[in-house]
Design a protein around this motif. Structure first.
Motif, PDB file in Angstrom:
ATOM      1  N   CYS A 119     -39.843  -4.042 -41.873  1.00  0.00           N
ATOM      2  CA  CYS A 119     -39.136  -3.678 -41.805  1.00  0.00           C
ATOM      3  C   CYS A 119     -39.433  -1.762 -42.494  1.00  0.00           C
ATOM      4  CB  CYS A 119     -37.421  -3.524 -41.115  1.00  0.00           C
ATOM      5  SG  CYS A 119     -37.224  -4.612 -40.107  1.00  0.00           S
ATOM      6  N   LEU A 120     -39.601  -1.638 -43.774  1.00  0.00           N
ATOM      7  CA  LEU A 120     -40.251  -0.774 -43.969  1.00  0.00           C
ATOM      8  C   LEU A 120     -41.676   0.156 -44.101  1.00  0.00           C
ATOM      9  CD1 LEU A 120     -37.183  -0.522 -47.208  1.00  0.00           C
ATOM     10  CD2 LEU A 120     -37.353   1.038 -45.261  1.00  0.00           C
ATOM     11  N   THR A 121     -42.109   0.774 -43.928  1.00  0.00           N
ATOM     12  CA  THR A 121     -43.082   1.418 -43.621  1.00  0.00           C
ATOM     13  C   THR A 121     -43.337   2.758 -43.747  1.00  0.00           C
ATOM     14  OG1 THR A 121     -43.106   1.296 -41.450  1.00  0.00           O
ATOM     15  CG2 THR A 121     -43.780  -0.666 -41.687  1.00  0.00           C
TER      16      THR A 121
ATOM     17  N   PRO B 248     -36.926   8.671 -43.065  1.00  0.00           N
ATOM     18  CA  PRO B 248     -36.333   8.894 -44.166  1.00  0.00           C
ATOM     19  C   PRO B 248     -34.311   8.741 -43.654  1.00  0.00           C
ATOM     20  CG  PRO B 248     -37.627  11.004 -44.492  1.00  0.00           C
ATOM     21  CD  PRO B 248     -37.760  10.053 -42.919  1.00  0.00           C
ATOM     22  N   GLU B 249     -34.459   8.865 -42.547  1.00  0.00           N
ATOM     23  CA  GLU B 249     -32.392   8.729 -41.560  1.00  0.00           C
ATOM     24  C   GLU B 249     -32.739   6.845 -42.043  1.00  0.00           C
ATOM     25  OE1 GLU B 249     -33.526  12.815 -41.119  1.00  0.00           O
ATOM     26  OE2 GLU B 249     -34.814  10.566 -40.627  1.00  0.00           O
ATOM     27  N   GLU B 250     -33.708   6.209 -41.411  1.00  0.00           N
ATOM     28  CA  GLU B 250     -34.448   4.859 -40.806  1.00  0.00           C
ATOM     29  C   GLU B 250     -34.196   4.252 -41.991  1.00  0.00           C
ATOM     30  OE1 GLU B 250     -36.721   3.929 -37.602  1.00  0.00           O
ATOM     31  OE2 GLU B 250     -35.479   5.001 -36.236  1.00  0.00           O
ATOM     32  N   ARG B 251     -34.994   4.549 -43.353  1.00  0.00           N
ATOM     33  CA  ARG B 251     -35.005   3.869 -44.485  1.00  0.00           C
ATOM     34  C   ARG B 251     -33.419   3.610 -45.368  1.00  0.00           C
ATOM     35  NH1 ARG B 251     -38.631   2.934 -47.997  1.00  0.00           N
ATOM     36  NH2 ARG B 251     -40.818   3.767 -46.433  1.00  0.00           N
ATOM     37  N   GLU B 252     -32.949   4.669 -45.114  1.00  0.00           N
ATOM     38  CA  GLU B 252     -31.419   4.978 -46.048  1.00  0.00           C
ATOM     39  C   GLU B 252     -30.389   4.195 -44.954  1.00  0.00           C
ATOM     40  OE1 GLU B 252     -28.329   5.449 -47.955  1.00  0.00           O
ATOM     41  OE2 GLU B 252     -29.826   6.002 -48.282  1.00  0.00           O
ATOM     42  N   LEU B 253     -30.863   3.851 -43.814  1.00  0.00           N
ATOM     43  CA  LEU B 253     -30.234   2.244 -43.293  1.00  0.00           C
ATOM     44  C   LEU B 253     -30.581   1.251 -42.922  1.00  0.00           C
ATOM     45  CD1 LEU B 253     -29.880   4.228 -39.691  1.00  0.00           C
ATOM     46  CD2 LEU B 253     -27.890   4.190 -41.696  1.00  0.00           C
ATOM     47  N   LEU B 254     -31.602   0.593 -43.722  1.00  0.00           N
ATOM     48  CA  LEU B 254     -32.429   0.032 -44.025  1.00  0.00           C
ATOM     49  C   LEU B 254     -31.133  -0.824 -45.384  1.00  0.00           C
ATOM     50  CD1 LEU B 254     -35.912   0.198 -42.453  1.00  0.00           C
ATOM     51  CD2 LEU B 254     -34.098  -1.858 -41.486  1.00  0.00           C
TER      52      LEU B 254
ATOM     53  N   LEU C  54     -29.040   0.497 -35.367  1.00  0.00           N
ATOM     54  CA  LEU C  54     -30.512   0.337 -35.725  1.00  0.00           C
ATOM     55  C   LEU C  54     -31.206  -1.000 -36.074  1.00  0.00           C
ATOM     56  CD1 LEU C  54     -33.168   2.148 -36.268  1.00  0.00           C
ATOM     57  CD2 LEU C  54     -32.037   1.373 -39.031  1.00  0.00           C
ATOM     58  N   MET C  55     -30.131  -1.810 -36.217  1.00  0.00           N
ATOM     59  CA  MET C  55     -30.723  -3.401 -36.304  1.00  0.00           C
ATOM     60  C   MET C  55     -30.779  -4.214 -35.108  1.00  0.00           C
ATOM     61  SD  MET C  55     -31.738  -3.783 -39.456  1.00  0.00           S
ATOM     62  CE  MET C  55     -32.460  -5.331 -38.818  1.00  0.00           C
TER      63      MET C  55
ATOM     64  N   GLU D 286     -37.001  -5.178 -30.608  1.00  0.00           N
ATOM     65  CA  GLU D 286     -38.601  -4.605 -30.039  1.00  0.00           C
ATOM     66  C   GLU D 286     -38.743  -5.797 -30.858  1.00  0.00           C
ATOM     67  OE1 GLU D 286     -37.823   0.156 -31.946  1.00  0.00           O
ATOM     68  OE2 GLU D 286     -38.343  -1.561 -32.864  1.00  0.00           O
ATOM     69  N   ARG D 287     -38.793  -7.022 -31.180  1.00  0.00           N
ATOM     70  CA  ARG D 287     -39.538  -7.400 -32.012  1.00  0.00           C
ATOM     71  C   ARG D 287     -39.562  -9.225 -30.396  1.00  0.00           C
ATOM     72  NH1 ARG D 287     -40.257  -7.251 -37.944  1.00  0.00           N
ATOM     73  NH2 ARG D 287     -40.225  -5.129 -37.995  1.00  0.00           N
TER      74      ARG D 287
END
Length: 262
Positions: free
Chosen positions: A18-20, A25-31, A80-81, A87-88
């Motif tokens: 999921c990290l691309t 930055p906000e979604e990266r922190e949540l992941l 987010l998840m 989406e998957r």
């Protein structure tokens, strides 16, 4: 697939996918919050407790607004998840997203917000492992493990100051205890970049022990010098254990590796 494999391998691998470069930055922190939730559950040996939680009736997602900062962060990561799950297309990926959602809910629902918040800053740091308990003898440790109706899936205990790993396979009702080179591996890793910085220097071991005992809030670990030799001072706050180890104990690990041909 066993819950331990999902927590330690499959779910973290899914987070990595999921990290691309396009991840904000906000979604990266949540992941990363989701990643740390997996680490937290696994390091504390809560595999089966989490598995039982997943089998129980699920409550609604924790609200993303209000409450403490960490509660809000968990709620936003779960949200987010949920979006990523939608989406998957692969059933396997949808299930892994569900595992992550439940992991985030589990921490909140089981009242572990404070513990998780304290865990996160050093989640990937090189540090002494979490230790569940301390015993004088191996027999005492084994009796403790055997008498636990539902012990953690895995973890570490101290036996006469030495680190032992315990394990529990619920499906087989099998549990065991074995010595580990935990501290030796930690010292070697901490010293990979050369002689470490020290926080204090002492003439004798007794002087160093007295200093460590008087520290009101010592770090989890720190290097000190005793008579010019490097030692590692270790503090396990949850079991009120403080100890000082010479770095020369790494030789035990090296001897074992030579015997194993590694």
């Amino acid at each position: 697939m066993k819950i331990g494999e999902i927590l330690s391998f499959e779910a973290p691998r899914f987070i990595g996918s999921c990290l691309t470069e396009q991840t904000s930055p906000e979604e990266r922190e949540l992941l990363l919050v989701a990643r740390d939730a997996l680490l937290f559950i696994s390091e504390l040996g809560q595999d089966y407790r989490f598995e039982d939680y997943r089998r129980s009736l699920h409550s609604p997602l924790p609200p993303s607004g209000g409450g403490t900062f960490i509660k809000t962060l968990l709620g936003e990561a779960a949200g987010l998840m949920v979006r990523i799950r939608g989406e998957r297309h692969s059933p396997e990926e949808k299930e892994l997203a569900s595992v992550l959602i439940d992991a985030l809910k589990f921490i909140d629902s089981t009242g572990q917000l404070t513990a998780f918040e304290a865990f996160r800053p050093d989640a990937l740091a090189v540090k002494p492992p979490h230790v569940v308990a301390s015993f004088r003898t191996r027999e005492e440790a084994k009796a403790w493990l055997d008498n636990q109706p539902e012990p953690p899936a895995q973890g570490q205990v101290l036996v006469a100051g030495e680190y032992y790993q315990f394990y529990y396979f619920r499906e087989l009702n099998r549990r065991g205890l074995r010595p580990q080179f935990t501290l030796e591996m930690l010292i070697r890793q901490l010293m990979e970049e050369g002689p470490p910085a020290t926080v204090a220097s002492f003439v004798s071991h007794e002087e160093a022990e007295d200093w460590l005992a008087k520290q009101l809030a010592p770090p989890t670990h720190a290097f000190i010098l005793i008579a010019g030799e490097y030692h590692l001072a270790v503090f396990h706050e949850n079991i009120h254990h403080r100890a000082i180890h010479p770095i020369s104990i790494v030789e035990r690990l090296e001897k074992w590796e030579r015997e194993q041909g590694t």
